[in-house]
Design a protein around this motif. Structure first.
Motif, PDB file in Angstrom:
ATOM      1  N   ALA A  54     -11.559 -10.131  11.117  1.00 50.52           N
ATOM      2  CA  ALA A  54     -12.551 -10.466  12.146  1.00 50.52           C
ATOM      3  C   ALA A  54     -12.741  -9.323  13.148  1.00 50.52           C
ATOM      4  CB  ALA A  54     -12.146 -11.745  12.880  1.00 50.52           C
ATOM      5  N   VAL A  55     -11.721  -8.471  13.321  1.00 56.59           N
ATOM      6  CA  VAL A  55     -11.872  -7.329  14.233  1.00 56.59           C
ATOM      7  C   VAL A  55     -12.253  -6.060  13.499  1.00 56.59           C
ATOM      8  CG1 VAL A  55     -10.380  -8.283  16.032  1.00 56.59           C
ATOM      9  CG2 VAL A  55      -9.405  -6.756  14.292  1.00 56.59           C
ATOM     10  N   GLY A  56     -12.588  -6.175  12.216  1.00 55.56           N
ATOM     11  CA  GLY A  56     -13.154  -5.049  11.499  1.00 55.56           C
ATOM     12  C   GLY A  56     -12.254  -4.349  10.507  1.00 55.56           C
ATOM     13  N   LEU A  57     -11.054  -4.840  10.288  1.00 56.49           N
ATOM     14  CA  LEU A  57     -10.184  -4.210   9.301  1.00 56.49           C
ATOM     15  C   LEU A  57     -10.538  -4.701   7.904  1.00 56.49           C
ATOM     16  CD1 LEU A  57      -8.656  -3.546  11.931  1.00 56.49           C
ATOM     17  CD2 LEU A  57      -6.553  -3.812  10.646  1.00 56.49           C
ATOM     18  N   SER A  58     -10.406  -3.815   6.945  1.00 62.50           N
ATOM     19  CA  SER A  58     -10.645  -4.195   5.554  1.00 62.50           C
ATOM     20  C   SER A  58      -9.433  -4.974   5.046  1.00 62.50           C
ATOM     21  CB  SER A  58     -10.858  -2.951   4.696  1.00 62.50           C
ATOM     22  OG  SER A  58      -9.632  -2.244   4.551  1.00 62.50           O
ATOM     23  N   LEU A  59      -9.608  -5.603   3.916  1.00 58.86           N
ATOM     24  CA  LEU A  59      -8.498  -6.338   3.317  1.00 58.86           C
ATOM     25  C   LEU A  59      -7.346  -5.389   3.015  1.00 58.86           C
ATOM     26  CD1 LEU A  59      -7.732  -9.198   2.542  1.00 58.86           C
ATOM     27  CD2 LEU A  59      -8.641  -8.754   0.267  1.00 58.86           C
ATOM     28  N   ASP A  60      -7.658  -4.199   2.547  1.00 59.91           N
ATOM     29  CA  ASP A  60      -6.620  -3.212   2.271  1.00 59.91           C
ATOM     30  C   ASP A  60      -5.883  -2.808   3.546  1.00 59.91           C
ATOM     31  OD1 ASP A  60      -5.322  -1.628   0.217  1.00 59.91           O
ATOM     32  OD2 ASP A  60      -6.238   0.120   1.191  1.00 59.91           O
ATOM     33  N   ASP A  61      -6.615  -2.724   4.659  1.00 64.53           N
ATOM     34  CA  ASP A  61      -6.003  -2.378   5.945  1.00 64.53           C
ATOM     35  C   ASP A  61      -4.983  -3.415   6.398  1.00 64.53           C
ATOM     36  OD1 ASP A  61      -7.500  -0.028   6.349  1.00 64.53           O
ATOM     37  OD2 ASP A  61      -9.091  -1.098   7.430  1.00 64.53           O
ATOM     38  N   THR A  62      -5.108  -4.646   5.935  1.00 62.24           N
ATOM     39  CA  THR A  62      -4.213  -5.710   6.399  1.00 62.24           C
ATOM     40  C   THR A  62      -2.832  -5.660   5.743  1.00 62.24           C
ATOM     41  OG1 THR A  62      -4.896  -7.375   4.750  1.00 62.24           O
ATOM     42  CG2 THR A  62      -6.198  -7.245   6.782  1.00 62.24           C
ATOM     43  N   LYS A  63      -2.697  -4.895   4.679  1.00 62.79           N
ATOM     44  CA  LYS A  63      -1.425  -4.890   3.930  1.00 62.79           C
ATOM     45  C   LYS A  63      -0.205  -4.539   4.780  1.00 62.79           C
ATOM     46  CE  LYS A  63      -3.498  -4.426  -0.592  1.00 62.79           C
ATOM     47  NZ  LYS A  63      -3.661  -3.666  -1.806  1.00 62.79           N
ATOM     48  N   PRO A  64      -0.252  -3.501   5.620  1.00 63.28           N
ATOM     49  CA  PRO A  64       0.938  -3.220   6.438  1.00 63.28           C
ATOM     50  C   PRO A  64       1.303  -4.373   7.393  1.00 63.28           C
ATOM     51  CG  PRO A  64      -0.533  -1.338   6.436  1.00 63.28           C
ATOM     52  CD  PRO A  64      -1.270  -2.467   5.791  1.00 63.28           C
ATOM     53  N   PHE A  65       0.305  -5.085   7.877  1.00 60.36           N
ATOM     54  CA  PHE A  65       0.560  -6.205   8.774  1.00 60.36           C
ATOM     55  C   PHE A  65       1.240  -7.352   8.025  1.00 60.36           C
ATOM     56  CE2 PHE A  65      -2.904  -3.748  10.459  1.00 60.36           C
ATOM     57  CZ  PHE A  65      -2.676  -3.703  11.819  1.00 60.36           C
ATOM     58  N   VAL A  66       0.769  -7.604   6.811  1.00 57.02           N
ATOM     59  CA  VAL A  66       1.374  -8.639   5.978  1.00 57.02           C
ATOM     60  C   VAL A  66       2.810  -8.262   5.648  1.00 57.02           C
ATOM     61  CG1 VAL A  66       1.275  -9.732   3.698  1.00 57.02           C
ATOM     62  CG2 VAL A  66      -0.815  -9.480   5.051  1.00 57.02           C
ATOM     63  N   GLU A  67       3.034  -7.009   5.296  1.00 55.29           N
ATOM     64  CA  GLU A  67       4.395  -6.542   4.995  1.00 55.29           C
ATOM     65  C   GLU A  67       5.300  -6.693   6.207  1.00 55.29           C
ATOM     66  OE1 GLU A  67       3.780  -2.541   3.645  1.00 55.29           O
ATOM     67  OE2 GLU A  67       2.838  -3.206   1.764  1.00 55.29           O
ATOM     68  N   CYS A  68       4.772  -6.416   7.376  1.00 53.73           N
ATOM     69  CA  CYS A  68       5.543  -6.532   8.608  1.00 53.73           C
ATOM     70  C   CYS A  68       5.954  -7.993   8.848  1.00 53.73           C
ATOM     71  CB  CYS A  68       4.714  -5.991   9.774  1.00 53.73           C
ATOM     72  SG  CYS A  68       5.628  -5.728  11.307  1.00 53.73           S
ATOM     73  N   LEU A  69       5.026  -8.911   8.655  1.00 54.45           N
ATOM     74  CA  LEU A  69       5.354 -10.333   8.806  1.00 54.45           C
ATOM     75  C   LEU A  69       6.374 -10.760   7.755  1.00 54.45           C
ATOM     76  CD1 LEU A  69       1.852 -11.872   9.594  1.00 54.45           C
ATOM     77  CD2 LEU A  69       3.844 -11.791  11.118  1.00 54.45           C
ATOM     78  N   ARG A  70       6.191 -10.316   6.539  1.00 49.19           N
ATOM     79  CA  ARG A  70       7.132 -10.667   5.474  1.00 49.19           C
ATOM     80  C   ARG A  70       8.530 -10.129   5.747  1.00 49.19           C
ATOM     81  NH1 ARG A  70       3.397  -9.596   0.201  1.00 49.19           N
ATOM     82  NH2 ARG A  70       2.393 -11.629   0.159  1.00 49.19           N
ATOM     83  N   ALA A  71       8.618  -9.035   6.492  1.00 51.35           N
ATOM     84  CA  ALA A  71       9.912  -8.455   6.835  1.00 51.35           C
ATOM     85  C   ALA A  71      10.624  -9.259   7.924  1.00 51.35           C
ATOM     86  CB  ALA A  71       9.743  -7.004   7.268  1.00 51.35           C
TER      87      ALA A  71
END
Length: 135
Positions: A54-71
């Protein structure tokens, strides 16, 4: 929870969730009957993905954030890789804004010069448009 419930709660579609799974962003567990099963951590991942998009990041851009949450971090931007994505995306936006500012200035200059010349060939009165371009 099953895929339909997660989709409803997150405000997305089952199809999107299956796509996130195919991209490695979401891991569904399978029940004995083969249905996808999700928990609150999965909801948090999907919510993070949707918020970032919603703030303009691509789906690929979200991967580090997902990894961070998973950690195990409380937020998806608690990791250095996530901060780097923010910085890169902000630099891209600022470059785009600078380019648009240059285009706007060029157009404003062209319009100002055009309005300073008399126009009578087509019968339109362009002087009235000057008021709306000075905002």
């Amino acid at each position: 929870m099953r895929i339909g419930e997660l989709a409803r709660r997150a405000g997305t579609t089952p199809r999107a969730l299956r796509f996130y799974e195919s991209q490695g962003l979401l891991d569904a567990r399978r029940s004995a009957n083969g249905y996808r099963e999700y928990d609150e951590a999965d909801y948090r991942l999907v919510d993070e993905i949707l918020t970032l998009q919603a703030v303009g990041l691509s789906l690929d851009d979200t991967k580090p954030f997902v990894e961070c949450l998973r950690a195990g971090h409380e937020t998806g931007d608690a990791c250095a890789n996530s901060i780097e994505v923010y910085q890169r995306k902000l630099a891209e936006v600022e470059a785009c804004m600078a380019q648009l500012d240059a285009v706007r200035a060029g157009l404003q200059d062209k319009l100002t010069r055009a309005l300073a010349r008399p126009h009578s060939c087509c019968g339109a009165d362009y002087a009235d448009t000057n008021e709306t371009t000075e905002a």
